[in-house]
Design a protein around this motif. Sequence first.
Motif, PDB file in Angstrom:
ATOM      1  N   GLY A 162       0.799  -1.227   0.000  1.00 16.91           N
ATOM      2  CA  GLY A 162       0.000   0.000   0.000  1.00 16.91           C
ATOM      3  C   GLY A 162       0.818   1.256   0.000  1.00 16.91           C
ATOM      4  N   ILE A 198      -2.118   1.140  -7.488  1.00 16.05           N
ATOM      5  CA  ILE A 198      -2.910   1.612  -6.354  1.00 16.05           C
ATOM      6  C   ILE A 198      -4.013   2.533  -6.890  1.00 16.05           C
ATOM      7  CG2 ILE A 198      -2.834   3.056  -4.276  1.00 16.05           C
ATOM      8  CD1 ILE A 198       0.066   2.033  -3.920  1.00 16.05           C
ATOM      9  N   HIS A 201      -7.750   7.375  -6.647  1.00 20.08           N
ATOM     10  CA  HIS A 201      -8.542   8.173  -5.708  1.00 20.08           C
ATOM     11  C   HIS A 201      -8.019   8.033  -4.277  1.00 20.08           C
ATOM     12  CE1 HIS A 201     -10.690   4.264  -5.383  1.00 20.08           C
ATOM     13  NE2 HIS A 201     -10.899   4.650  -4.136  1.00 20.08           N
ATOM     14  N   ARG A 202      -7.474   6.848  -3.952  1.00 19.87           N
ATOM     15  CA  ARG A 202      -6.873   6.659  -2.618  1.00 19.87           C
ATOM     16  C   ARG A 202      -5.654   7.550  -2.452  1.00 19.87           C
ATOM     17  NH1 ARG A 202      -5.045   0.934  -1.550  1.00 19.87           N
ATOM     18  NH2 ARG A 202      -4.267   1.989   0.318  1.00 19.87           N
ATOM     19  N   ARG A 205      -6.739  11.258  -2.090  1.00 16.17           N
ATOM     20  CA  ARG A 205      -7.264  11.534  -0.741  1.00 16.17           C
ATOM     21  C   ARG A 205      -6.123  11.614   0.266  1.00 16.17           C
ATOM     22  NH1 ARG A 205     -11.921  10.947   2.788  1.00 16.17           N
ATOM     23  NH2 ARG A 205     -11.090  10.632   4.882  1.00 16.17           N
ATOM     24  N   LYS A 206      -5.218  10.650   0.221  1.00 11.52           N
ATOM     25  CA  LYS A 206      -4.163  10.573   1.225  1.00 11.52           C
ATOM     26  C   LYS A 206      -3.167  11.727   1.104  1.00 11.52           C
ATOM     27  CE  LYS A 206      -0.528   7.505   3.010  1.00 11.52           C
ATOM     28  NZ  LYS A 206      -1.034   7.296   4.365  1.00 11.52           N
ATOM     29  N   GLU A 210      -5.386  14.544   2.974  1.00 13.73           N
ATOM     30  CA  GLU A 210      -5.052  14.153   4.349  1.00 13.73           C
ATOM     31  C   GLU A 210      -3.662  14.645   4.759  1.00 13.73           C
ATOM     32  OE1 GLU A 210      -5.508   9.960   4.709  1.00 13.73           O
ATOM     33  OE2 GLU A 210      -7.685   9.995   4.449  1.00 13.73           O
ATOM     34  N   ALA A 235     -12.813  10.687  -4.986  1.00 14.36           N
ATOM     35  CA  ALA A 235     -12.168  11.214  -3.782  1.00 14.36           C
ATOM     36  C   ALA A 235     -13.011  12.319  -3.155  1.00 14.36           C
ATOM     37  CB  ALA A 235     -10.775  11.739  -4.139  1.00 14.36           C
ATOM     38  N   ASP A 238     -16.055  10.862  -1.521  1.00 14.55           N
ATOM     39  CA  ASP A 238     -15.674  10.202  -0.265  1.00 14.55           C
ATOM     40  C   ASP A 238     -15.424  11.233   0.832  1.00 14.55           C
ATOM     41  OD1 ASP A 238     -14.866   7.884   1.302  1.00 14.55           O
ATOM     42  OD2 ASP A 238     -12.832   8.668   1.132  1.00 14.55           O
TER      43      ASP A 238
END
Length: 341
Positions: A162, A198, A201-202, A205-206, A210, A235, A238
């Motif tokens: 990840g 990966i 969108h993850r 976001r991260k 974030e 994203a 979410d």
Amino acid sequence: MLKKLKNPEHVRFENLIDDMLQNSDITLIAERNLLSKKWFEYRFYSPSQADRCFLKAYQNIYSRKIAENIDRDLARNARGAHSKTIEHNTRERSQLRAARQRADEFGMPYPVYIEAAFNFALLKSDKRKHFPRPNELHGNSEAAPWFVDYVMKRWHELLADGLFSVEHPAYLIENYKDLPAQNEFRAFIVQHVQHENIPLHRAIRKYTYEKRQIPLDVFKNNFPEALFQQALKIAESDLQHHPVDVERVIPIAKSQLWPTCFALHYTCTPTSPECSSCPLLPGCQKTGDTLVAKAGVKIGIANPAADYEKRLARDRKRRQRERERKNKTASLQNVPQHVII
């Protein structure tokens, strides 16, 4: 009366002077060569700060491995290496620096490297009474190829699991200064997302919302437009359902944007790839000249790091003469008085 705290730049300058006094020029020059290899979290640490970080990770893992494999009670006081010993023992300090620099060669977080090294040691025997000290983590020369393969395989497995994070404030979007480490971090994340497939969108976001480390434009410019727009839509949707807590931005100290090799004097070579691409080069040269002069004044030697090995040799010779003198005095004291007469 409360003791006045030193500002971060002053602390960094003191650390750099100590580094010049306590290491050879060859050891210090290695810091520049390692800058583009080491894990991103440590690229803005001073060399001594990186040593402390490495030591802390080593002590934590050493204690845990003792508890898991030998004895829980023994683990309470087991550290494998002690900061006070390293502070006052030249040999221990040099071995820690060498071990940390070897870890930097692998380009991974120190806990990952140390954990893999301990597990490699367990492959040889699962009934160990001791675990490797810092200078023994890399194993012996015969096992070196297997050690490298084992450690790198573990690192690639973790990367495939990840997304990785760094916490250093130098990577925040608002602190971006077009520094090599900042650009290389952004490139690494993009390549990591692409290579490991990966979900985009993850990553958005991260790292954009974030962690606040990578602007949307970086993802937009490195992925197909349709894929980027779809990922951004997911994203943002979410985020509406699971919003991010926006942290207050804390002003960064100037020294927190100095790379490891900044102002080490011996590391500054304007024609080198590392220095020629660094926008901090002028300040690095000027500050480095000032600090090496201060370090020289401390011990009366114009070029302390270049003279380091000679100083060690002189100290060894002095201690040897002192031991010989004491032994001779003790021998004379044990000779019967009538023999001396």
